[in-house]
Motif scaffolding. Structure first.
Motif, PDB file in Angstrom:
ATOM      1  N   ALA A  96       3.263   1.946  -3.217  1.00  0.00           N
ATOM      2  CA  ALA A  96       2.575   0.662  -3.080  1.00  0.00           C
ATOM      3  C   ALA A  96       3.339  -0.440  -3.822  1.00  0.00           C
ATOM      4  O   ALA A  96       3.514  -1.550  -3.298  1.00  0.00           O
ATOM      5  N   ASN A 155       0.846  -1.188   0.000  1.00  0.00           N
ATOM      6  CA  ASN A 155       0.000   0.000   0.000  1.00  0.00           C
ATOM      7  C   ASN A 155       0.882   1.238   0.000  1.00  0.00           C
ATOM      8  O   ASN A 155       2.040   1.196   0.406  1.00  0.00           O
ATOM      9  N   LEU A 175      -6.403   2.845  -6.761  1.00  0.00           N
ATOM     10  CA  LEU A 175      -6.037   4.135  -6.183  1.00  0.00           C
ATOM     11  C   LEU A 175      -7.271   4.896  -5.718  1.00  0.00           C
ATOM     12  O   LEU A 175      -8.332   4.792  -6.333  1.00  0.00           O
ATOM     13  N   TYR A 225       0.805   5.821   0.183  1.00  0.00           N
ATOM     14  CA  TYR A 225       0.115   7.045   0.576  1.00  0.00           C
ATOM     15  C   TYR A 225       1.008   8.218   0.213  1.00  0.00           C
ATOM     16  O   TYR A 225       2.235   8.136   0.325  1.00  0.00           O
ATOM     17  N   ASP A 226       0.394   9.311  -0.223  1.00  0.00           N
ATOM     18  CA  ASP A 226       1.155  10.535  -0.443  1.00  0.00           C
ATOM     19  C   ASP A 226       0.227  11.723  -0.260  1.00  0.00           C
ATOM     20  O   ASP A 226      -1.000  11.596  -0.353  1.00  0.00           O
ATOM     21  N   ALA A 283       1.838   7.807  -4.673  1.00  0.00           N
ATOM     22  CA  ALA A 283       1.261   6.779  -3.798  1.00  0.00           C
ATOM     23  C   ALA A 283       1.363   5.405  -4.452  1.00  0.00           C
ATOM     24  O   ALA A 283       1.670   4.410  -3.792  1.00  0.00           O
ATOM     25  N   TYR A 304      -4.191   7.360  -1.870  1.00  0.00           N
ATOM     26  CA  TYR A 304      -3.887   6.032  -1.333  1.00  0.00           C
ATOM     27  C   TYR A 304      -3.836   5.058  -2.504  1.00  0.00           C
ATOM     28  O   TYR A 304      -4.594   5.195  -3.465  1.00  0.00           O
ATOM     29  N   LYS A 336      -4.508  14.273  -1.263  1.00  0.00           N
ATOM     30  CA  LYS A 336      -3.787  13.071  -0.860  1.00  0.00           C
ATOM     31  C   LYS A 336      -4.290  11.905  -1.689  1.00  0.00           C
ATOM     32  O   LYS A 336      -5.331  11.988  -2.332  1.00  0.00           O
TER      33      LYS A 336
END
Length: 159
Positions: free
Chosen positions: A49, A7, A98, A9-10, A45, A151, A149
């Motif tokens: 991942a 996974n 995403l 995140y950003d 992101a 994911y 953001k």
């Protein structure tokens, strides 16, 4: 066969005078994301991942924001490099999913082009790429339109 899940995140701040690039696609908006590269929060992101699933660290260890070589770089180039690294390590991308969190603009019309762009970079079919957009109902920094953001989840297959 090995199966791995990662996974990512950003998050990036929104700033006037920058282009908004998401999943390699320029999206018309009055602000863009601030960062060392093109600040493509969704692609970043996704890279995290993919690297995480393969046990290869994170985006910062491969493409540090202290390296002038990555100043202003188109993040799809970083994704292509990541895909080549995965292939070299014996991994193939089965699918990616995403979530882009942004109050504005509405992103749904851009999803087909985004899916194509990511699929091309990863050398997979667009049906293996899923993208969703969410708001946070005007809550938090994304709801106040201070930033965005993303994911991501990636499934890798290996021998």
């Amino acid at each position: 066969m090995k199966i791995r899940v990662g996974n990512g995140y950003d998050v990036h701040r929104l700033e006037e005078g920058r282009k908004l690039i998401l999943c390699g696609v320029e999206v018309p908006h009055d602000k863009g994301l601030l960062g060392h590269s093109d600040a493509d929060v969704a692609t970043h992101a996704l890279i995290d991942a993919l690297l995480g699933a393969a046990g290869l660290g994170d985006i910062g260890s491969h493409f540090p924001d202290t390296d002038p070589a990555y100043k202003g770089i188109y993040s799809i180039q970083l994704l292509e490099h990541t895909a080549a690294l995965l292939k070299k390590e014996g991994w193939s991308v089965e699918n990616v999913d995403l979530i882009i969190v942004a109050q504005k603009p509405k992103l749904l019309p851009y999803f087909p082009a985004m899916r194509e762009k990511l699929a091309q970079a990863l050398k997979i079919g667009p049906e293996q790429v899923n993208i969703k957009g969410k708001t946070e109902e005007k809550l938090g920094f994304t709801g106040r339109m201070e930033g965005m953001k993303a994911y991501a989840v990636a499934l890798l297959l290996g021998q």
